[in-house]
Design a protein around this motif. Sequence first.
Motif, PDB file in Angstrom:
ATOM      1  N   TRP A 153     -87.112  61.477  58.016  1.00 49.14           N
ATOM      2  CA  TRP A 153     -86.317  61.244  56.813  1.00 49.14           C
ATOM      3  C   TRP A 153     -87.259  60.835  55.691  1.00 49.14           C
ATOM      4  O   TRP A 153     -88.159  60.025  55.906  1.00 49.14           O
ATOM      5  N   SER A 165     -84.385  63.614  51.140  1.00 49.96           N
ATOM      6  CA  SER A 165     -83.494  63.806  52.281  1.00 49.96           C
ATOM      7  C   SER A 165     -82.049  63.438  51.982  1.00 49.96           C
ATOM      8  O   SER A 165     -81.120  64.079  52.508  1.00 49.96           O
ATOM      9  N   SER A 195     -83.478  55.271  55.408  1.00 45.43           N
ATOM     10  CA  SER A 195     -82.627  56.431  55.640  1.00 45.43           C
ATOM     11  C   SER A 195     -81.192  56.216  55.188  1.00 45.43           C
ATOM     12  O   SER A 195     -80.442  55.445  55.799  1.00 45.43           O
TER      13      SER A 195
END
Length: 364
Positions: A153, A165, A195
Amino acid sequence: MPRRALLAASLATPAAAQAEWGRATPAEGGFVADLAERLDFGVRSGLLRGLHGVLLAREGRILLERYDDGADEAWGRPLGQVAMGPETLHDLRSVTKSVVGLLYGIALARGQVPPPEAPLYPCFPEFPDLAADPARAGIRVEHALSMTMGLRWDESGPYLDARNSEIAMEQARSRLRYVLEQPVVTPPGQRWIYSGGATELLGGLIARGSGQSLPDYAREVLFGPLGIGRFEWHGREAGEESAASGLRLTLRDLARIGELVRQDGAVEGRQVVPRDWIAAMTRPVIPTGDGLRYGWHWYLGREALGAGSPSPWFGAFGNGGQRLWVLPAAGLTLAIFAGRYNTPDAWTGPTRVWREIVLANLRP
């Protein structure tokens, strides 16, 4: 630049939120300097750029509240010059992630989501091919909570670029599958990889377990009890709101969330978030690589207060300079809005407010 400064109000929620405004002296607030003057100097000198709002509370009482008008956005959509004030909704960006962390704890107590120790991939039975991959078998829900899933990510690029991402996830046909099918690059639990995809998975579990959209669930279990009546939650369409970055609140309401965390999940005698979840959420799990540590969707640090040993603080950070700091040992909550989206040094202004104005002038 136009500004509006408000001092010394109550942050009580929800009924007592409309207390009369008055000015608190530095001594009353426990500070050795006039924080409003220090903040004003920082803005006028150019050291504190792009601030839209600053609110400091101590033990639930607002000591400093200031708003500066400026150019703003709503989840990447330009709004032009905005007159900021106590009723202005503002992007939280990735501070949204920490709100989702609170929602997960509420949902867990209600039996609506899997426990942290549960294997992650079986929670998404619509993707049996991914669940059958031996390389993914050890990934658990707790790894999504701590962003240690070990999946590739990269959000280092601007949030206007499909190579980021999070943006690629938003453009994917299935956001959940996009996250879950990312290559495994490290064993779970060993490395922190920032993330928004991890938050998307948590939001998905909350939505399917509760049978409600994320905004509707938040309104019922978190915002309602806190007296938060106005908010927006943006996403690519209704029912697909961004768990990673889509929430918009007023500055006072963001501070109320900080106060909730400071008070171990309780407000006005009501336990909104389980106390044990607050404790687990703010327990260090993994270093972030920049001197901080990460718990379950909250940043963790320590500050030395006076001659005592360093005291822990909890934080929620977002693109452009959105910040929420909670320092329970001193009774402090600091909420900041800013408009320096996609600017690499956007963190410097809010951090200066926290360290050089608030902590540096805190009376020992």
